[in-house]
Design an enzyme around this catalytic site. Structure first.
Site: not given
Ligand code: UD1
Ligand code: CA
Length: 458
Positions: A8, A10, A15, A22, A137, A375, A403, A421
């Site tokens: 994942l 996307a 931040r 990222k 979570g 040299n 030199s 030199a």
């Molecule tokens: C998620 C988990 C949470 C866990 C945490 C750990 C869920 C609902 N929650 O929370 O339980 O403790 O990760 O860091 O899964 N991403 C996508 N598409 C989306 C949403 C997210 O590609 O639509 C990717 C983000 O780029 C990221 C990853 O998924 O790499 C996690 O997404 P993020 O929004 O950070 O999840 P959290 O809400 O922090």
């Protein structure tokens, strides 16, 4: 059983406050996503799907030709939605390993353990205990200690917020289950998102056991949301590199002041002083000593070499027992034979320098073939460039260049020759010859220096 990895990547990464997506931010010189792809290869994934959205063009371009299957998630509607975009391409029999593009340091052993506990009756879930679990979570366990659900921070009750065991997001689950569970997800929660984590409750309802795995170190599951976390991971990673170097036989002046951005292979009994940076692939032989503030890029250094303070080497090959620096710059294509010496304020480029030859001070050697035991005096310049083309300078064995000499290439100086030199050498010098190419000295007797008029202002 086949293994398919879904990464994942996307999310926007707001931040980070950056134009760069990222997952392209580097950790030890390599983009975060590169580590996650390496992890996928380490578990011998049969297919790797990367879900991209924000900055997807840049991400795809950075990892073109790596056999990745790209999946576009146009709107970020949650982790469940993200996995659902990839799942139509995933084989029904596969075990699906879900990884995050911004969690770079997860170990292959941990992932293998998760996969070993993924089948029709089991879901592998990676969790970790944190002193401060806020934002994550929470893992909910029943009376028999079995995991029953994951509750997101924003949806958690006060008692659930007390739980310190959190979801890392990484899991291994059969594709056949995902095909059923993902379409059943709803966005009826505090964030209005399709939570991947809700499949845990569905699994339990169907009698699928949640097998929990925990990493050896929390750094394995540390994600990057901002630059402070990126720096935390960078320092952890560098400390690991330093430990490996010490275990392999290097003494480090300060294990917190060395950065390895790439692969560094070493012999034994090395000494590396503070603030050295190694980029790309470097190899250092045994008994190498490196002074403070050196930068080495893609270089191979033989045994017993000493590189003194503030030297920079790039794409250089240095044979045994050479001495380099302080303040030397070896540019790409520099090849030093054993026992050669390159001193302070010397720049070399595309140069073969023979055994025991010395280029000790304030010199530029480019596009050159220099024999053994030569040299080169202070302030020598190979004039290799006429503004359009580059030309070669050749110097035979045992030759002495005085030199402040300009060697105007193309030019060949024979073996055991001598150049006086201050010479500007424009034509070849034969073996054993002396070349003197400078204005002849005239001495004028009774020379009267101009004198100051007494009334003249100073
Ligand atoms: C998620 C988990 C949470 C866990 C945490 C750990 C869920 C609902 N929650 O929370 O339980 O403790 O990760 O860091 O899964 N991403 C996508 N598409 C989306 C949403 C997210 O590609 O639509 C990717 C983000 O780029 C990221 C990853 O998924 O790499 C996690 O997404 P993020 O929004 O950070 O999840 P959290 O809400 O922090
Ligand atoms: Ca996150």
């Amino acid at each position: 059983m086949t293994i398919e990895v879904v990464i994942l990547a996307a999310g926007q990464g707001t931040r980070m406050r950056s134009k760069l997506p990222k997952v392209l931010h580097p950790l030890a010189g390599k983009p975060l996503l590169g580590y996650v792809l390496d992890a996928a290869h380490a578990v011998s994934a049969d297919a790797v799907h990367v879900v991209v959205g924000h900055g997807s063009e840049a991400v795809r371009a950075a990892f073109a030709e790596q056999g990745v299957q790209w999946v576009e998630q146009r709107e970020q509607k949650g982790t469940g939605h993200a996995v659902a975009q990839a799942i139509p391409q995933v084989n029904d029999d596969a075990a699906v390993l879900v990884l995050y593009g911004d969690v770079p340091l997860v170990s292959a052993d941990t992932l293998k353990e998760l996969l070993a506990n993924c089948d029709d009756g089991n879901l592998g879930l990676l969790t970790v205990e944190l002193d401060d679990p806020s934002g994550y979570g929470r893992i909910v366990r029943g009376n028999d200690e079995r995991v029953t659900a994951i509750v997101e921070h924003k949806d958690a009750s006060p008692s659930e917020l007390e739980v310190r065991e959190v979801n890392t997001g990484i899991m291994a689950v059969k594709a056949s289950h995902l095909h059923r569970w993902l379409p059943a997800l709803s966005a009826d929660n505090a964030q209005g998102e399709y939570y991947l984590t809700d499949i845990v409750g569905m699994a339990v309802a169907e009698g699928v056991h949640i097998h929990v795995v925990q990493p050896d170190s929390h750094w394995e599951v540390q994600g990057v949301n901002d630059r402070r976390q990126l720096n935390g991971l960078e320092r952890y990673y560098q400390q690991q590199q330093a430990q490996k170097l010490m275990a392999a036989g290097a003494t480090l002046a300060d294990s917190a002041r060395i950065d390895v951005r790439g692969e560094l292979e070493i012999g034994q009994d090395l000494f590396i002083d503070v603030n050295c940076v190694f980029e790309g692939r470097n190899r250092l032989g045994s008994e190498v000593r490196i002074g403070p503030n050196c930068l080495l890029i893609n270089s191979t250094i033989g045994d017993g070499v000493e590189i003194k303070a503030n030297s920079v080497l790039e794409d250089a090959v240095v044979d045994n027992d050479c001495v380099i620096g302080p303040f030397a710059r070896l540019r790409p294509g520099t090849v030093l034979a054993a026992e050669a010496k390159i001193g302070n304020f010397v720049e070399t480029k595309k140069a073969n320098i023979g055994r025991g030859s010395k280029v000790n001070h304030l010199t530029y050697i480019g596009d050159s073939e220099i024999g053994d035991a030569v040299n080169i005096g202070a302030g020598t310049i190979t004039c290799n460039y006429d503004g359009v083309n580059k030309f070669k300078t050749e110097i035979g064995d045992g030759t002495f260049i005085g030199s402040n000499t300009s060697l105007v290439a193309p030019v060949r100086i024979g073996a055991r020759a001598t150049v006086g030199a201050g010479s500007t050498v424009t034509s070849d010098v034969g073996d054993g010859e002396l070349a003197v190419a400078r204005g002849k000295q005239r001495n004028i007797g009774n020379w009267k220096r101009p004198e100051k008029n007494k009334h003249q202002d100073d």
